[in-house]
Design a protein around this motif. Structure first.
Motif, short mmCIF file in Angstrom:
data_model
loop_
_atom_site.label_atom_id
_atom_site.label_comp_id
_atom_site.label_asym_id
_atom_site.label_seq_id
_atom_site.Cartn_x
_atom_site.Cartn_y
_atom_site.Cartn_z
N HIS A 1 -33.07 50.20 84.96
CA HIS A 1 -34.25 50.31 85.83
C HIS A 1 -35.05 51.55 85.42
CE1 HIS A 1 -32.21 53.25 88.77
NE2 HIS A 1 -31.30 52.95 87.88
N ALA A 2 -35.39 51.59 84.12
CA ALA A 2 -36.13 52.73 83.58
C ALA A 2 -37.51 52.88 84.20
CB ALA A 2 -36.24 52.60 82.06
N ALA A 3 -38.12 51.77 84.60
CA ALA A 3 -39.45 51.85 85.20
C ALA A 3 -39.43 52.66 86.48
CB ALA A 3 -39.98 50.45 85.47
N GLU A 4 -38.27 52.72 87.11
CA GLU A 4 -38.13 53.43 88.38
C GLU A 4 -37.78 54.90 88.18
OE1 GLU A 4 -35.07 53.20 92.15
OE2 GLU A 4 -35.76 51.33 91.25
N GLU B 1 -36.56 45.21 82.01
CA GLU B 1 -37.73 46.05 82.25
C GLU B 1 -38.99 45.18 82.18
OE1 GLU B 1 -37.36 49.04 83.23
OE2 GLU B 1 -35.25 49.39 82.70
N LYS B 2 -39.26 44.47 83.26
CA LYS B 2 -40.30 43.45 83.25
C LYS B 2 -41.72 44.01 83.11
CE LYS B 2 -37.61 40.07 85.85
NZ LYS B 2 -37.54 39.10 84.74
N HIS B 3 -41.93 45.27 83.45
CA HIS B 3 -43.28 45.82 83.42
C HIS B 3 -43.45 46.87 82.32
CE1 HIS B 3 -43.93 43.63 87.09
NE2 HIS B 3 -42.92 44.27 87.68
N MET B 4 -42.49 46.98 81.43
CA MET B 4 -42.58 47.95 80.34
C MET B 4 -43.40 47.35 79.19
SD MET B 4 -39.38 49.88 78.44
CE MET B 4 -38.88 50.81 79.90
N PRO B 5 -44.35 48.08 78.62
CA PRO B 5 -45.12 47.58 77.48
C PRO B 5 -44.19 47.15 76.35
CG PRO B 5 -46.09 49.60 78.32
CD PRO B 5 -44.78 49.43 79.03
N PRO B 6 -44.55 46.10 75.61
CA PRO B 6 -43.66 45.56 74.58
C PRO B 6 -43.18 46.59 73.56
CG PRO B 6 -45.46 44.04 74.98
CD PRO B 6 -45.76 45.26 75.78
N VAL C 1 -24.84 44.52 74.76
CA VAL C 1 -26.17 44.73 75.33
C VAL C 1 -26.94 43.41 75.30
CG1 VAL C 1 -28.36 45.96 75.11
CG2 VAL C 1 -26.21 47.14 74.58
N LEU C 2 -27.41 42.96 76.47
CA LEU C 2 -28.18 41.72 76.59
C LEU C 2 -29.62 42.05 76.97
CD1 LEU C 2 -25.17 40.79 76.81
CD2 LEU C 2 -25.95 39.01 78.37
N ILE C 3 -30.53 41.21 76.52
CA ILE C 3 -31.94 41.38 76.84
C ILE C 3 -32.34 40.35 77.90
CG2 ILE C 3 -34.29 41.37 75.94
CD1 ILE C 3 -32.58 43.58 74.76
N ASN C 4 -33.02 40.81 78.92
CA ASN C 4 -33.46 39.91 79.97
C ASN C 4 -34.68 39.10 79.52
OD1 ASN C 4 -35.41 39.34 82.37
ND2 ASN C 4 -33.41 39.59 83.33
N GLY C 5 -34.53 37.79 79.47
CA GLY C 5 -35.65 36.88 79.30
C GLY C 5 -36.25 36.72 77.92
#
Length: 322
Positions: free
Chosen positions: A147-150, A175-180, A201-205
């Motif tokens: 939850h790095a955005a937080e 991290e759904k709102h992190m720039p690519p 380590v898994l990547i979401n989505g």
């Protein structure tokens, strides 16, 4: 998801079977070798046997472990259930984790006994029905979610590094709102931190990002899950999915995923719009389910025992990483 070894007549009844994953504190588990004179003689399996008429699953497990090994079950946790069709029978295998018992493990039926590590099973052949179970035993009990955005990228990396040193071995980058470009860099740094610990380590989505950086797998969102007709490319390694109800759990089962995450169990900041399931509903949804399930939603490490009592493989945490 049912495992099929050979065609079987639809009229063949399902035989109810209990199986024990007897776990030592160091992580080793017990396999037993089927004695001569039995079907699949010489094959290795988890101890257990058929459920007698009018016998509960727990009573059957207790009886079988006393008859086979001379031990009394003290602490047992429901786990996963799988159906397997052999040439001679179709069985529904109810797996339980036995984490405490009384007595010395002895081969009372003159069967072979062998304690094994999940990552290095050294006996063969193993009964075909047990292959997925061995894979599930490789999954750690704690699944952390970033939850790095937080909290900020640097703080998140420091938090993850401390968690890895403390034993964390499974992590999802979410991290759904992190720039690519920032996400790509962040994910690569996490992989670099995780490799010395052999953590997954898994990547979401994002299947493409997982492929590009060489991640250990992908974690599907519930929306992605419901659009797929087949499991993503096996080259992605592990594949899990977020689920919130029976329909999504069924979809994960049909795709043959490695695990599911079910929640929220309790109120959570990440999903304020979803009503919490509570432990009773959570347990009901995963009863007799064939995949390992992580409980998610407002949970911390101290919730792991109750989650496993409810049948969960473990817990997934966003704000409880450390």
């Amino acid at each position: 998801m049912s495992d099929v070894a050979a065609p079987s007549a639809a009229s063949i009844p399902i035989v109810e079977v209990v199986a024990a994953v007897i776990l030592r504190p160091d992580g080793q588990f017990l396999l037993t070798q089927r004695p001569s004179g039995k079907v699949y003689a010489g094959y290795w399996e988890f101890p257990g046997g058929k459920v007698e008429p009018d016998e509960s699953l727990l009573r059957a497990l207790e009886r079988e472990l006393w008859e086979e090994l001379g031990i009394h079950v003290v602490h047992v946790q429901p786990w996963i259930t799988r159906i397997f069709t052999y040439t001679h029978a179709t069985v529904r295998l109810h797996f339980f984790r036995v984490v405490e018992w009384e007595g010395e493990v002895l081969p009372r039926e003159e069967q072979g006994l062998s304690w094994q590590w999940p990552h290095q099973v050294a006996v063969a052949p193993v009964l075909p029905a047990n292959g997925p179970i061995l894979q599930s035993l490789l999954l750690p009990p704690v699944y952390a979610i970033t939850h790095a955005a937080e909290i900020g990228v640097e703080a998140a990396l420091q938090q993850i590094e401390r968690a890895l040193r403390s034993g964390l071995r499974l992590l999802q980058i979410r991290e759904k709102h992190m720039p690519p470009d920032v996400l790509h860099n962040f994910a690569e740094k996490i992989l670099e931190l995780a490799r010395p610990y052999q953590a997954k380590v898994l990547i979401n989505g994002d299947l493409e990002l997982a492929r590009k950086i060489g991640a250990d797998g992908v974690h599907l969102t519930s929306a992605q899950l419901m659009t797929l007709s087949s499991r993503p490319d096996p080259g992605h390694g592990l594949c899990g999915a977020s689920c919130h109800n029976a329909e999504e759990l069924f979809a994960a089962e049909q795709l043959g995923l490695d695990f599911a995450v079910l929640g929220p169990v309790q109120p959570t900041l990440s999903h304020p719009d979803l009503s919490p399931l509570g432990w009773r509903r959570f347990a009901a949804l995963i009863r007799d389910y064939p995949l390992p399930v992580y409980a998610l939603g407002g949970l911390h490490r101290e919730d792991l025992p109750i989650a496993q009592e409810m049948g969960a493989h473990g817990i997934a945490m966003i704000r409880g990483i450390e």
